[in-house]
Design an enzyme around this catalytic site. Sequence first.
Site, PDB file in Angstrom:
ATOM      1  N   SER A 159     -32.365 -11.907 -67.038  1.00 37.33           N
ATOM      2  CA  SER A 159     -31.620 -11.431 -68.204  1.00 37.33           C
ATOM      3  C   SER A 159     -32.801 -10.876 -69.146  1.00 37.33           C
ATOM      4  O   SER A 159     -33.968 -10.964 -69.336  1.00 37.33           O
ATOM      5  CB  SER A 159     -31.297 -12.603 -69.016  1.00 37.33           C
ATOM      6  OG  SER A 159     -30.660 -12.475 -70.320  1.00 37.33           O
ATOM      7  N   LYS A 216     -34.716 -17.932 -67.348  1.00 37.87           N
ATOM      8  CA  LYS A 216     -34.737 -16.537 -66.675  1.00 37.87           C
ATOM      9  C   LYS A 216     -36.390 -15.767 -66.582  1.00 37.87           C
ATOM     10  O   LYS A 216     -36.257 -14.840 -65.402  1.00 37.87           O
ATOM     11  CB  LYS A 216     -33.892 -15.709 -67.646  1.00 37.87           C
ATOM     12  CG  LYS A 216     -32.504 -16.265 -67.578  1.00 37.87           C
ATOM     13  CD  LYS A 216     -31.662 -16.071 -66.095  1.00 37.87           C
ATOM     14  CE  LYS A 216     -30.356 -16.345 -66.257  1.00 37.87           C
ATOM     15  NZ  LYS A 216     -29.781 -16.319 -64.671  1.00 37.87           N
ATOM     16  N   TYR A 242     -32.690 -20.977 -71.941  1.00 33.15           N
ATOM     17  CA  TYR A 242     -32.280 -19.829 -71.363  1.00 33.15           C
ATOM     18  C   TYR A 242     -33.354 -18.848 -70.883  1.00 33.15           C
ATOM     19  O   TYR A 242     -33.615 -18.440 -69.819  1.00 33.15           O
ATOM     20  CB  TYR A 242     -30.925 -19.432 -71.794  1.00 33.15           C
ATOM     21  CG  TYR A 242     -30.306 -18.461 -71.257  1.00 33.15           C
ATOM     22  CD1 TYR A 242     -29.564 -18.552 -69.834  1.00 33.15           C
ATOM     23  CD2 TYR A 242     -30.441 -16.884 -71.530  1.00 33.15           C
ATOM     24  CE1 TYR A 242     -28.835 -17.641 -69.155  1.00 33.15           C
ATOM     25  CE2 TYR A 242     -29.701 -15.948 -70.918  1.00 33.15           C
ATOM     26  CZ  TYR A 242     -29.184 -16.466 -69.918  1.00 33.15           C
ATOM     27  OH  TYR A 242     -28.463 -15.287 -68.960  1.00 33.15           O
TER      28      TYR A 242
HETATM   29  P1  NAD Z   1     -19.948 -16.259 -65.464  1.00 30.76           P
HETATM   30  O1  NAD Z   1     -20.040 -17.779 -66.351  1.00 30.76           O
HETATM   31  O2  NAD Z   1     -18.627 -15.629 -65.219  1.00 30.76           O
HETATM   32  O3  NAD Z   1     -20.599 -16.919 -63.788  1.00 30.76           O
HETATM   33  C1  NAD Z   1     -21.360 -17.838 -63.388  1.00 30.76           C
HETATM   34  C2  NAD Z   1     -20.791 -18.582 -62.086  1.00 30.76           C
HETATM   35  O4  NAD Z   1     -21.866 -19.479 -61.762  1.00 30.76           O
HETATM   36  C3  NAD Z   1     -19.682 -19.358 -62.545  1.00 30.76           C
HETATM   37  O5  NAD Z   1     -18.788 -18.808 -61.676  1.00 30.76           O
HETATM   38  C4  NAD Z   1     -20.104 -20.702 -62.403  1.00 30.76           C
HETATM   39  O6  NAD Z   1     -18.868 -21.537 -61.717  1.00 30.76           O
HETATM   40  C5  NAD Z   1     -21.082 -20.739 -61.224  1.00 30.76           C
HETATM   41  N1  NAD Z   1     -22.114 -21.867 -61.436  1.00 30.76           N
HETATM   42  C6  NAD Z   1     -22.520 -22.455 -62.399  1.00 30.76           C
HETATM   43  N2  NAD Z   1     -23.090 -23.597 -62.428  1.00 30.76           N
HETATM   44  C7  NAD Z   1     -23.079 -23.644 -60.789  1.00 30.76           C
HETATM   45  C8  NAD Z   1     -23.759 -24.365 -59.857  1.00 30.76           C
HETATM   46  N3  NAD Z   1     -24.427 -25.532 -59.949  1.00 30.76           N
HETATM   47  N4  NAD Z   1     -23.688 -24.078 -58.411  1.00 30.76           N
HETATM   48  C9  NAD Z   1     -22.877 -23.087 -58.129  1.00 30.76           C
HETATM   49  N5  NAD Z   1     -22.409 -22.098 -58.967  1.00 30.76           N
HETATM   50  C10 NAD Z   1     -22.526 -22.474 -60.263  1.00 30.76           C
HETATM   51  O7  NAD Z   1     -21.241 -15.532 -65.914  1.00 30.76           O
HETATM   52  P2  NAD Z   1     -21.633 -13.975 -65.726  1.00 30.76           P
HETATM   53  O8  NAD Z   1     -21.702 -13.469 -66.828  1.00 30.76           O
HETATM   54  O9  NAD Z   1     -21.099 -13.262 -64.357  1.00 30.76           O
HETATM   55  O10 NAD Z   1     -23.226 -14.431 -65.366  1.00 30.76           O
HETATM   56  C11 NAD Z   1     -23.782 -14.213 -64.010  1.00 30.76           C
HETATM   57  C12 NAD Z   1     -25.244 -14.381 -64.245  1.00 30.76           C
HETATM   58  O11 NAD Z   1     -25.917 -13.389 -64.839  1.00 30.76           O
HETATM   59  C13 NAD Z   1     -25.745 -15.634 -64.838  1.00 30.76           C
HETATM   60  O12 NAD Z   1     -27.025 -16.067 -64.018  1.00 30.76           O
HETATM   61  C14 NAD Z   1     -26.089 -15.320 -66.298  1.00 30.76           C
HETATM   62  O13 NAD Z   1     -27.288 -15.978 -66.780  1.00 30.76           O
HETATM   63  C15 NAD Z   1     -26.511 -13.948 -66.095  1.00 30.76           C
HETATM   64  N6  NAD Z   1     -26.536 -12.809 -67.119  1.00 30.76           N
HETATM   65  C16 NAD Z   1     -25.580 -12.492 -67.724  1.00 30.76           C
HETATM   66  C17 NAD Z   1     -25.033 -11.794 -68.878  1.00 30.76           C
HETATM   67  C18 NAD Z   1     -24.157 -11.191 -69.421  1.00 30.76           C
HETATM   68  O14 NAD Z   1     -24.059 -10.596 -70.504  1.00 30.76           O
HETATM   69  N7  NAD Z   1     -22.830 -11.602 -68.845  1.00 30.76           N
HETATM   70  C19 NAD Z   1     -26.666 -11.321 -69.204  1.00 30.76           C
HETATM   71  C20 NAD Z   1     -27.540 -11.600 -68.676  1.00 30.76           C
HETATM   72  C21 NAD Z   1     -27.818 -12.480 -67.837  1.00 30.76           C
END
Ligand code: NAD
Length: 249
Positions: free
Chosen positions: A140, A159, A155
């Site tokens: 991230s 990351k 967090y």
């Molecule tokens: P999201 O919440 O839509 O998706 C996360 C998914 O991970 C969910 O489907 C959840 O059920 C699954 N999950 C959680 N714990 C789990 C476990 N123990 N085992 C298996 N699956 C599990 O979020 P997103 O925004 O699509 O994020 C995806 C990735 O991108 C994450 O790692 C997040 O930290 C990272 N990220 C997102 C952003 C953003 O702005 N959206 C920015 C930086 C990083």
Amino acid sequence: MLLANRVAIVTGGAGVNGLGFASARMMAEQGAKIVIIDLAAASPDKAAALLGGEHLGLAADITDKAQCEAAVRQVLDRHGRVDVLFNNAGITQPRKTLDITDADYDAILDVSLRGTLHMSQAVIPAMQRQKSGSIICTSSVSAQRGGGILGGPHYSAAKAGVLGLARAMAREFGPDNIRVNCITPGLIATDINKGKIPEDRRASILESIPLGRIGDPDDIGGVCLFLASDLSKYLTGVTLDVNGGMLIH
Ligand code: NAD
């Protein structure tokens, strides 16, 4: 077709508004057979069915090593190989340093960092046998700039740990032709941040993004597709910033 006959596992790909599902869809459009691994409560089977009958959804909690190994065994039983692992699952919490409890720390680190390790450990032996593989890890912008918009310091730490783990694995498994790279998303509109960006901060957030918009999941999907495919076959240990210019360094 960039991924014809390739098998791609996407963790945390069950949420149809998420980065994982968008990436899975874009890889499927390029011929990959997708396996979505997510918590049972997220219904990974239903998400996979949306992509088409040849795709698979498996329930597993990636914080549990035995569940990761069992899921990968099912993938190998069905397909005999695994070409791509997108370590995408992650959770976040808005916390200040002094408020982080041990339980908070464990929850955040266990999914992003331990889960990335577990899933990588589960697929690497098959990739070594094949002498090929691409592992994509999700860090991230929060790791790079010391805090994002919503996630707490634990967090950022998780990351940042993913960056170190991915780079070290890239060095260790390069000789097996297994590439390991990271994506560092900026702010992307998904369920993880839905309704959580305070309206009074939205304008200043947008001002800090040279491309002038919050990202959408396909912005990550395109980069995931690139890293999964042979277009990036001489890239390993890199970090691709997908943040609209929010952090230029
Ligand atoms: P999201 O919440 O839509 O998706 C996360 C998914 O991970 C969910 O489907 C959840 O059920 C699954 N999950 C959680 N714990 C789990 C476990 N123990 N085992 C298996 N699956 C599990 O979020 P997103 O925004 O699509 O994020 C995806 C990735 O991108 C994450 O790692 C997040 O930290 C990272 N990220 C997102 C952003 C953003 O702005 N959206 C920015 C930086 C990083």
